[in-house]
Design a protein around this motif. Structure first.
Motif, PDB file in Angstrom:
ATOM      1  N   THR A  78     -43.457  23.891  29.427  1.00 45.98           N
ATOM      2  CA  THR A  78     -42.186  24.385  29.972  1.00 45.98           C
ATOM      3  C   THR A  78     -41.076  24.331  28.918  1.00 45.98           C
ATOM      4  O   THR A  78     -40.168  25.140  28.937  1.00 45.98           O
ATOM      5  CB  THR A  78     -41.775  23.637  31.258  1.00 45.98           C
ATOM      6  OG1 THR A  78     -41.653  22.246  30.988  1.00 45.98           O
ATOM      7  CG2 THR A  78     -42.774  23.864  32.371  1.00 45.98           C
ATOM      8  N   LYS A  79     -41.188  23.385  27.976  1.00 46.76           N
ATOM      9  CA  LYS A  79     -40.213  23.377  26.881  1.00 46.76           C
ATOM     10  C   LYS A  79     -40.431  24.608  25.989  1.00 46.76           C
ATOM     11  O   LYS A  79     -39.483  25.223  25.500  1.00 46.76           O
ATOM     12  CB  LYS A  79     -40.352  22.083  26.061  1.00 46.76           C
ATOM     13  CG  LYS A  79     -39.333  21.938  24.934  1.00 46.76           C
ATOM     14  CD  LYS A  79     -37.914  21.655  25.418  1.00 46.76           C
ATOM     15  CE  LYS A  79     -36.925  21.689  24.260  1.00 46.76           C
ATOM     16  NZ  LYS A  79     -35.611  21.213  24.545  1.00 46.76           N
ATOM     17  N   HIS A  82     -38.787  27.353  27.699  1.00 45.37           N
ATOM     18  CA  HIS A  82     -37.341  27.223  27.499  1.00 45.37           C
ATOM     19  C   HIS A  82     -36.948  27.771  26.124  1.00 45.37           C
ATOM     20  O   HIS A  82     -36.027  28.576  25.994  1.00 45.37           O
ATOM     21  CB  HIS A  82     -36.967  25.739  27.633  1.00 45.37           C
ATOM     22  CG  HIS A  82     -35.511  25.452  27.494  1.00 45.37           C
ATOM     23  ND1 HIS A  82     -34.669  25.312  28.572  1.00 45.37           N
ATOM     24  CD2 HIS A  82     -34.734  25.271  26.408  1.00 45.37           C
ATOM     25  CE1 HIS A  82     -33.448  25.069  28.156  1.00 45.37           C
ATOM     26  NE2 HIS A  82     -33.455  25.035  26.841  1.00 45.37           N
ATOM     27  N   GLN A  86     -34.929  31.338  25.174  1.00 49.43           N
ATOM     28  CA  GLN A  86     -33.692  31.341  24.371  1.00 49.43           C
ATOM     29  C   GLN A  86     -33.924  32.019  23.007  1.00 49.43           C
ATOM     30  O   GLN A  86     -33.093  31.931  22.133  1.00 49.43           O
ATOM     31  CB  GLN A  86     -33.170  29.926  24.197  1.00 49.43           C
ATOM     32  CG  GLN A  86     -32.744  29.323  25.537  1.00 49.43           C
ATOM     33  CD  GLN A  86     -31.596  28.338  25.437  1.00 49.43           C
ATOM     34  OE1 GLN A  86     -30.606  28.487  26.127  1.00 49.43           O
ATOM     35  NE2 GLN A  86     -31.696  27.341  24.594  1.00 49.43           N
ATOM     36  N   ASP A 125     -34.513  27.316  36.966  1.00 53.12           N
ATOM     37  CA  ASP A 125     -35.157  27.470  35.654  1.00 53.12           C
ATOM     38  C   ASP A 125     -36.654  27.765  35.767  1.00 53.12           C
ATOM     39  O   ASP A 125     -37.196  27.890  36.872  1.00 53.12           O
ATOM     40  CB  ASP A 125     -34.832  26.254  34.770  1.00 53.12           C
ATOM     41  CG  ASP A 125     -33.386  26.313  34.254  1.00 53.12           C
ATOM     42  OD1 ASP A 125     -32.833  27.425  34.207  1.00 53.12           O
ATOM     43  OD2 ASP A 125     -32.828  25.262  33.904  1.00 53.12           O
ATOM     44  N   GLN A 127     -39.402  26.014  35.063  1.00 51.45           N
ATOM     45  CA  GLN A 127     -40.415  24.978  35.346  1.00 51.45           C
ATOM     46  C   GLN A 127     -41.071  25.155  36.722  1.00 51.45           C
ATOM     47  O   GLN A 127     -42.286  25.077  36.829  1.00 51.45           O
ATOM     48  CB  GLN A 127     -39.820  23.564  35.219  1.00 51.45           C
ATOM     49  CG  GLN A 127     -39.371  23.186  33.811  1.00 51.45           C
ATOM     50  CD  GLN A 127     -37.927  23.508  33.559  1.00 51.45           C
ATOM     51  OE1 GLN A 127     -37.386  24.470  34.099  1.00 51.45           O
ATOM     52  NE2 GLN A 127     -37.259  22.735  32.727  1.00 51.45           N
ATOM     53  N   CYS A 146     -31.315  30.772  37.092  1.00 51.49           N
ATOM     54  CA  CYS A 146     -31.620  30.580  35.673  1.00 51.49           C
ATOM     55  C   CYS A 146     -30.392  30.023  34.959  1.00 51.49           C
ATOM     56  O   CYS A 146     -29.331  30.649  34.962  1.00 51.49           O
ATOM     57  CB  CYS A 146     -32.026  31.915  35.059  1.00 51.49           C
ATOM     58  SG  CYS A 146     -32.354  31.761  33.300  1.00 51.49           S
ATOM     59  N   ILE A 148     -30.430  29.194  31.732  1.00 49.12           N
ATOM     60  CA  ILE A 148     -30.663  29.345  30.291  1.00 49.12           C
ATOM     61  C   ILE A 148     -30.035  30.646  29.796  1.00 49.12           C
ATOM     62  O   ILE A 148     -29.908  31.608  30.553  1.00 49.12           O
ATOM     63  CB  ILE A 148     -32.193  29.375  30.046  1.00 49.12           C
ATOM     64  CG1 ILE A 148     -32.838  28.121  30.645  1.00 49.12           C
ATOM     65  CG2 ILE A 148     -32.528  29.495  28.581  1.00 49.12           C
ATOM     66  CD1 ILE A 148     -34.361  28.194  30.674  1.00 49.12           C
ATOM     67  N   ASP A 264     -37.889  17.004  28.867  1.00 46.14           N
ATOM     68  CA  ASP A 264     -37.713  17.499  27.497  1.00 46.14           C
ATOM     69  C   ASP A 264     -38.507  16.621  26.524  1.00 46.14           C
ATOM     70  O   ASP A 264     -38.057  15.546  26.134  1.00 46.14           O
ATOM     71  CB  ASP A 264     -36.224  17.480  27.134  1.00 46.14           C
ATOM     72  CG  ASP A 264     -35.987  17.935  25.695  1.00 46.14           C
ATOM     73  OD1 ASP A 264     -36.970  18.271  24.996  1.00 46.14           O
ATOM     74  OD2 ASP A 264     -34.820  17.950  25.275  1.00 46.14           O
TER      75      ASP A 264
END
Ligand code: UDP
Length: 413
Positions: A78-79, A82, A86, A125, A127, A146, A148, A264
């Protein structure tokens, strides 16, 4: 958990704003609302949900907060989502997709009864995003929220996530710039802060002084601070570079304070890199804080002369709002949601490089009267735009919109 009642906010935002919320919420009395994210500690989403759920309940809705649980392998994936959303080039392999889908499926077995019965489900998000497909017999509306900056996602990652979120009834982004091509309405709602939380409430000077003593900071020299998870997108190394560019006549101290979030996995690695680069300077303070260090962060923000948030990508940046609420000028990265908050030369400065950050720091330290002027405007701007009552009003409006059958229209609340 926040246990303040809505009435406590009247003295900050006025009674009209609070009665307006009550009026909207009366139309949603008893509505079952479930928010789902992937951590209760660390990062801006958890920060918001800690006040949003109790206040929705205080208004007569029936709100709850669930999290998806997983092992390290899941949070590594999931990181990567992320980072990819981005804009970082990350490769999504079939085994990563398998870990992700199996983990969310295990959570779905636990959460399905509550999610399928809810009137409104807000999934925060990427996840937990896959939950929607795993709950086919839903009765309520599902919204993907969201947080992000997805304005320029890495294509492979976005095309996977897009499939996971396409079947939601709507999505929410923090600014228009982030909206994507999706087959459902998109709402624009900016985040906000709780002015009465431990993080943002007024503090006695003695408590602020105590925190400075605890970390060995000198109160009579300027303090420049960035509060952030140790994450590359927050550019802590760029902040140190900017600090090192200040000439030696600027007798300032730099504080880089942050902890991790349980979702994270990269924090420790980035923290070590920051320690390496800061080594040898007795004016750089790298502070690793526990996830509940809210009053310490509050004190550090209040003790600071200038707050820096030199992010390279940022969905919003609650730390920016927190600092502005405390009357501090913010030097922020010229990216994403920071641009909503920092209006260049008015409520702070936007910068594109360590050199730009150093220039603005030097400029401000030479003109202390500007620090006060910008700080005052910043606080006023937050009062008008980024406090929780505005945010809550927009959530209520969105839910009411669904109730009135407006889902086929694009609504900007
Ligand atoms: N925060 C914290 N402890 C830390 C680092 C950050 O409590 O060690 C808080 C910070 O004060 C803010 C939130 O976590 O309320 C971070 O939100 P932001 O939107 O700035 O960034 P995110 O971490 O969500 O990317």
């Amino acid at each position: 958990m926040n246990s303040k009642s809505l009435a406590a906010y009247e003295r900050v935002v006025g009674s009209v704003a609070v009665s307006q919320l009550q009026q909207l919420a009366d139309n949603l009395a008893g509505a079952r609302v479930v928010h789902v994210n992937s951590t209760k500690a660390g990062g801006g989403v958890a920060e918001i949900l800690h006040w949003l759920i109790p206040l929705m309940n205080d208004l007569g809705l029936n709100a709850s907060w669930e999290i998806v649980e997983g092992r390290d392998a899941y949070f590594n994936v999931t990181k990567a989502f992320h980072n990819g959303l981005q804009g970082s080039p990350v490769t999504l392999t079939p085994s990563m997709v398998k870990v992700y889908e199996e983990t969310v499926a295990a959570n779905a077995d636990r959460l399905r009864p509550i999610l399928q019965e809810a009137d409104y489900v807000f999934i925060h998000d990427p996840q937990p995003a896959f939950l929607r497909e795993l709950c086919p017999d839903r009765r309520g509306k599902w919204v993907w929220r969201c947080h992000i900056d997805v304005s320029r996602p890495y294509r492979q990652v976005w095309s996977y996530i897009k499939k996971r979120v396409a079947d939601y009834d709507a999505s929410i982004f923090s600014m228009p710039h982030f909206a994507q091509s999706l087959p459902h309405p998109q709402f624009i709602i900016a985040p906000s802060i709780d002015p009465l939380s431990e993080k943002n409430m007024d503090l006695p000077q003695a408590e602020i002084d105590g925190v400075l003593r605890r970390f060995g900071l000198a109160p009579d020299h300027p303090i420049l601070t960035q509060i952030s998870r140790f994450d590359r997108f927050k550019d802590p190394l760029g902040v140190i570079q900017a600090f090192k560019l200040l000439n030696s006549s600027v007798d300032a101290q730099l504080v880089l304070a942050g902890g991790g979030a349980t979702d994270d996995p990269e924090g420790e690695m980035v923290y070590r890199e920051v320690l390496d680069v800061a080594e040898g300077s007795d004016r750089i303070f790298v502070l690793q804080l526990p996830s509940d260090a809210h009053s310490t962060i509050n004190a550090l923000q209040r003790a600071s002369t200038i707050i820096i948030q030199k992010s390279l990508q940022e969905g919003f940046g609650l730390t920016v709002t927190e600092a502005m609420w405390k009357g501090k000028p913010v030097i922020g990265g010229n990216v994403g949601g920071i641009r909503l908050q920092v209006h260049n030369h008015h409520t702070g400065y936007l910068v594109d490089s360590p050199e730009g950050a150093a220039l603005r720091i030097r400029e401000l330290l030479r003109q202390p009267e500007r620090i006060g002027m910008i700080g005052d405007k910043a606080r006023q701007f937050v009062r008008e735009n980024f406090l929780l009552t505005r945010h809550l009003r927009e959530y209520l409006t969105l839910m009411l919109g669904f109730r009135r059958g407006l889902e086929n229209h694009l609504i900007r609340v």
